[in-house]
Design an enzyme around this catalytic site. Structure first.
Site, short mmCIF file in Angstrom:
data_model
loop_
_atom_site.label_atom_id
_atom_site.label_comp_id
_atom_site.label_asym_id
_atom_site.label_seq_id
_atom_site.Cartn_x
_atom_site.Cartn_y
_atom_site.Cartn_z
N LYS A 187 10.34 18.42 16.52
CA LYS A 187 9.95 17.47 17.20
C LYS A 187 8.51 17.16 17.08
O LYS A 187 7.49 18.04 16.73
CB LYS A 187 10.39 17.55 18.68
CG LYS A 187 9.80 18.72 19.39
CD LYS A 187 10.49 19.01 20.63
CE LYS A 187 9.81 20.23 21.51
NZ LYS A 187 10.59 20.42 22.77
N TYR B 168 -23.79 12.44 23.87
CA TYR B 168 -23.97 11.75 25.22
C TYR B 168 -24.35 12.69 26.33
O TYR B 168 -24.08 13.61 26.34
CB TYR B 168 -22.40 11.27 25.46
CG TYR B 168 -21.87 10.27 24.52
CD1 TYR B 168 -22.31 8.84 24.77
CD2 TYR B 168 -20.85 10.21 23.82
CE1 TYR B 168 -22.01 7.63 24.10
CE2 TYR B 168 -20.28 9.16 22.95
CZ TYR B 168 -20.85 8.06 23.20
OH TYR B 168 -20.49 7.16 22.33
C1 LIG Z 1 10.52 21.91 22.36
C2 LIG Z 1 11.87 22.67 22.59
C3 LIG Z 1 12.12 23.85 22.09
C4 LIG Z 1 11.00 24.55 21.37
O1 LIG Z 1 10.19 25.14 22.33
P1 LIG Z 1 8.94 26.18 21.92
O2 LIG Z 1 8.50 26.79 23.23
O3 LIG Z 1 7.94 25.48 21.28
O4 LIG Z 1 9.63 27.27 21.30
C5 LIG Z 1 13.50 24.32 22.35
N1 LIG Z 1 14.25 23.61 22.80
C6 LIG Z 1 14.19 22.52 23.53
C7 LIG Z 1 15.35 22.04 24.28
C8 LIG Z 1 12.98 21.88 23.44
O5 LIG Z 1 12.86 20.74 24.06
#
Ligand SMILES: *Cc1c(COP(=O)(O)O)cnc(C)c1O
Length: 699
Positions: free
Chosen positions: A373, A599
């Protein structure tokens, strides 16, 4: 992870089949007896081309027939392109020879050229490419609109039509009406051995065997059909004048048994790169035939057919082996990348190391659902997905439908689970791209089911995080499993406090695990096949390694970081950052003591300082919160401190410690997101996913 033994028989036979093709074009036994060539070369060796077609059918059409959706279609399209490209290049390469032996003439009409291009090939062996292209398109369309079985029956019919124009021409032509049919047909093409009448049956036969799965290795029917093929050929050659002898009645039957034999065959030899080598032999042997033909005019020894064959074969093999390593050199190189402003460099080697580290701390039978993702935490989902697929990972998860579609369009073939909400109105896309949707509430399930489109799902259970998910209530969950249009293939949950090992966090986690397990047990008692299970994300893997569900869902550790540097975890594994951020030094100036830089009044110089301007800022994902935290960039192992406030597109550094640096050099901004996260008061997940789209990409 990849089993190297798989389909070894098929892989190795490619070479043998290519050698058979060389024989077909050189008649090795001609000097001994033409009967030998009729029997061996023009009958037995006729299995070679159908074999290649069946390999294509088996690996491309078989999976497509099972799931006639986008990912499999993508593979077919990809291969069609490849065949077209090879055909195009081969046409150009053989153009002089095509003119020399008259397959093309300067006086050729447009119609004749099209006929050559589409059916007969511009040189004798090149017919294969238009045949496989036309056959593949035809078969794919047939499978799409008919069942595989019906398509296959159609393929058989086409083959029969082809037979009548090939070795059975003399037999069939006396039947009424048949002769005029073939007269017309032969104005369109010289042989019926082409993409319309010859290729489909073998392509589809490959798919049929793929679907059958039970791979019987019956020697007796193979032997019987082979003998029948030889008898058929004998009768045809002795009692009729065969017009062309590529197609026999028995050939598809022989191929049916022979291909299954190959699927089980453990070859005693092991050539590498068989696909490339077979293609090389196939493409190059006419060149060698021509060369040796000219040589034979000088040295008559080549006029012995067997010697001629052996020389052609050896020459072709040598040439192929010589050219093969060059292929890699001409491939577009991924390296000549020079950041013009700021870039992220992706290390897929480090990704591989992280996968290996994760694999080593999960139970053997547990698989990995790689979380891709947010563009793989900005580590480039397509690049990482492809690499992971090559490593044998075949299950991915994303947050949104768009992310899933993007992966599919890039050719990712594995399963893709959408963890987030997808609107019920978009089930069409879920189906088209063969995606798996997480069911995030009872209402979601109802509405998806109402669309009356069968989709794949995993049930998300809220075991105590109270974000997405169904209540762990067996009655309503059972209801979902029974919904007509939802193919529920898995069940999962997510842990809210797996990252901490204090007592309260551990208690919360254990409760979640217990609720999940109890639910699974209850479903089992109701005899509901709940499918595959998964619960742990990165910290679930590291802190609860004793759990053994079907899959784990690593995200941040896949990309080589913990969420926070100082997190204590039960298992400690070596992780390697997949992403590295670099940016250019675009200006250097000496600024006097007492001046302010950037800045605001944050940075007032106490002494004359060499200040560097780096072309990266918070719009690129370098958090503004890093300002004045003592954050350091680096150049050739030397730390260079950041100064003042981080700007949107730029940041300032103190270059006093490096004397030899010049404008235009690349500065490493971040290799370790953990430090950046800590200094800016967040977690690495946020730092990585916050990297801007303006960054250039290097590998
Ligand atoms: C994002 C996500 C993961 C991965 O999480 P990490 O902590 O980055 O390993 C796993 N399961 C779900 C449902 C998620 O939304």
């Amino acid at each position: 992870m990849k089993s190297s033994k798989k389909n070894e028989g098929i892989e190795q036979f490619r070479i043998i089949a290519a050698i058979m093709v060389v024989a077909i074009h050189t008649f090795p036994f001609a000097s001994l007896s033409s009967d030998w060539d009729n029997f061996i070369t023009l009958t037995l060796f006729r299995i070679a081309v159908p074999f290649f077609l069946m390999v294509t059918g088996y690996f491309l059409l078989g999976p497509f027939a099972r799931e006639p959706y986008y990912p499999k279609r993508w593979k077919i399209q990809q291969n069609l392109w490849k065949f077209l490209k090879i055909y195009g290049m081969a046409i150009l390469f053989y153009l002089p020879l095509s003119f020399y032996n008259g397959t093309l003439r300067l006086s050729s009409t447009f119609f004749q050229i099209v006929k050559r291009l589409v059916f007969d090939g511009t040189l004798y062996h090149l017919w294969y490419f238009p045949a496989v292209i036309i056959g593949l398109v035809l078969s794919t369309v047939m499978i799409r609109f008919l069942s595989l079985q019906k398509s296959f029956i159609l393929g058989i019919f086409l083959y029969f039509v082809g037979l009548g124009g090939d070795s059975y021409y003399q037999v069939f032509r006396h039947l009424p009406g048949i002769n005029s049919f073939y007269q017309i047909a032969f104005t369109l093409f010289d042989y019926t051995r082409n993409g319309l009448f010859f290729a489909p049956i073998f392509l589809l036969l490959g798919a049929v065997i793929y679907q059958k799965q039970t791979k019987s290795q019956k020697i007796l029917p193979l032997m019987c059909s082979l003998i029948a093929l030889l008898v058929e050929s004998f009768l045809l050659h002795h009692f009729t004048k065969v017009r062309h002898d590529s197609m026999y009645l028995m050939l598809p039957i022989v191929m049916y048994f022979f291909f299954q034999f190959l699927l089980n065959w453990q070859p005693p030899f092991k050539f590498s790169q068989t696909k490339e080598k077979a293609l090389g032999i196939y493409l190059l042997h006419p060149l060698m035939i021509a060369l040796i033909y000219f040589a034979g005019k000088i040295v008559p020894i080549f006029s012995n057919s067997l010697i001629n064959f052996l020389f052609v074969l050896l020459g072709t093999i040598c040439l192929t082996n010589f050219l093969l390593p060059l292929k890699r050199k001409f491939k577009p190189n991924a390296n000549p990348f020079l950041a013009s402003r700021a870039a992220k460099m992706i290390s897929t080697e480090n990704l591989v190391k992280n996968v290996q580290a994760i694999s080593s701390c999960i139970p053997e039978k547990t698989g990995i659902i790689a979380i891709l993702k947010a563009n793989a935490y900005e580590s480039e989902a397509v690049i990482c997905g492809r690499k992971l697929e090559r490593l044998g990972v075949n299950f991915f998860a994303v947050a949104t439908l768009q992310e899933a579609i993007e992966l599919r369009r890039a050719g990712i073939q594995g399963k893709i689970l959408i963890l987030g909400y997808t609107a019920p109105g978009q089930v069409n896309l879920l189906q088209k791209y063969q995606l798996i949707q997480a069911i995030i509430s009872l209402e979601h399930a109802w509405k998806l089911n109402q669309q009356q489109k069968r989709i794949h799902c995993h049930l998300k259970i809220d075991t105590g995080m109270h974000r997405l998910g169904l209540d762990p209530d067996v009655v309503s969950i059972k209801e979902i499993y029974q919904m007509e249009h939802l193919a529920c293939e898995g069940i999962f949950s997510h842990l809210g406090s797996a990252d901490a090992l204090d007592e309260q966090s551990v208690q919360r986690t254990k409760r979640q695990i217990q609720i999940f397990d109890t639910l699974l047990k209850n479903l089992e008692e109701l005899r509901i096949d709940y499918g595959v299970t998964h619960l742990q994300a990165s910290y679930g893997i590291l802190n609860y390694p004793e759990l053994n569900y079907d899959y784990v869902r690593p995200g941040i550790i896949l990309y080589g970081a913990l969420s926070s540097q100082n997190d204590l975890t039960k298992l400690k594994i070596d992780l390697y950052p997949v992403i590295k951020i670099e940016a250019k030094l675009i200006s250097i100036k000496e600024i006097a003591a007492g001046e302010f830089v950037g800045y605001g009044l944050d940075a007032c110089l106490t002494q004359t300082t060499k200040v560097g301007i780096i072309s990266i800022g918070y719009a690129d994902g370098v958090p503004r919160a890093l300002s004045n935290t003592g954050f350091k960039l680096s150049y050739k192992e030397t730390d260079i401190p950041q100064m003042g406030r981080v700007c949107m597109d730029l940041l300032l550094v103190n270059l006093s410690a490096v004397s030899d640096i010049k404008v235009g050099e690349l500065i490493t901004v971040m290799t370790n997101s953990e430090t950046v996260a800590e200094k800016s008061g967040t977690i690495t997940n946020e730092i990585l996913t916050g990297l801007g789209t303006r960054l250039e990409l290097g590998q």
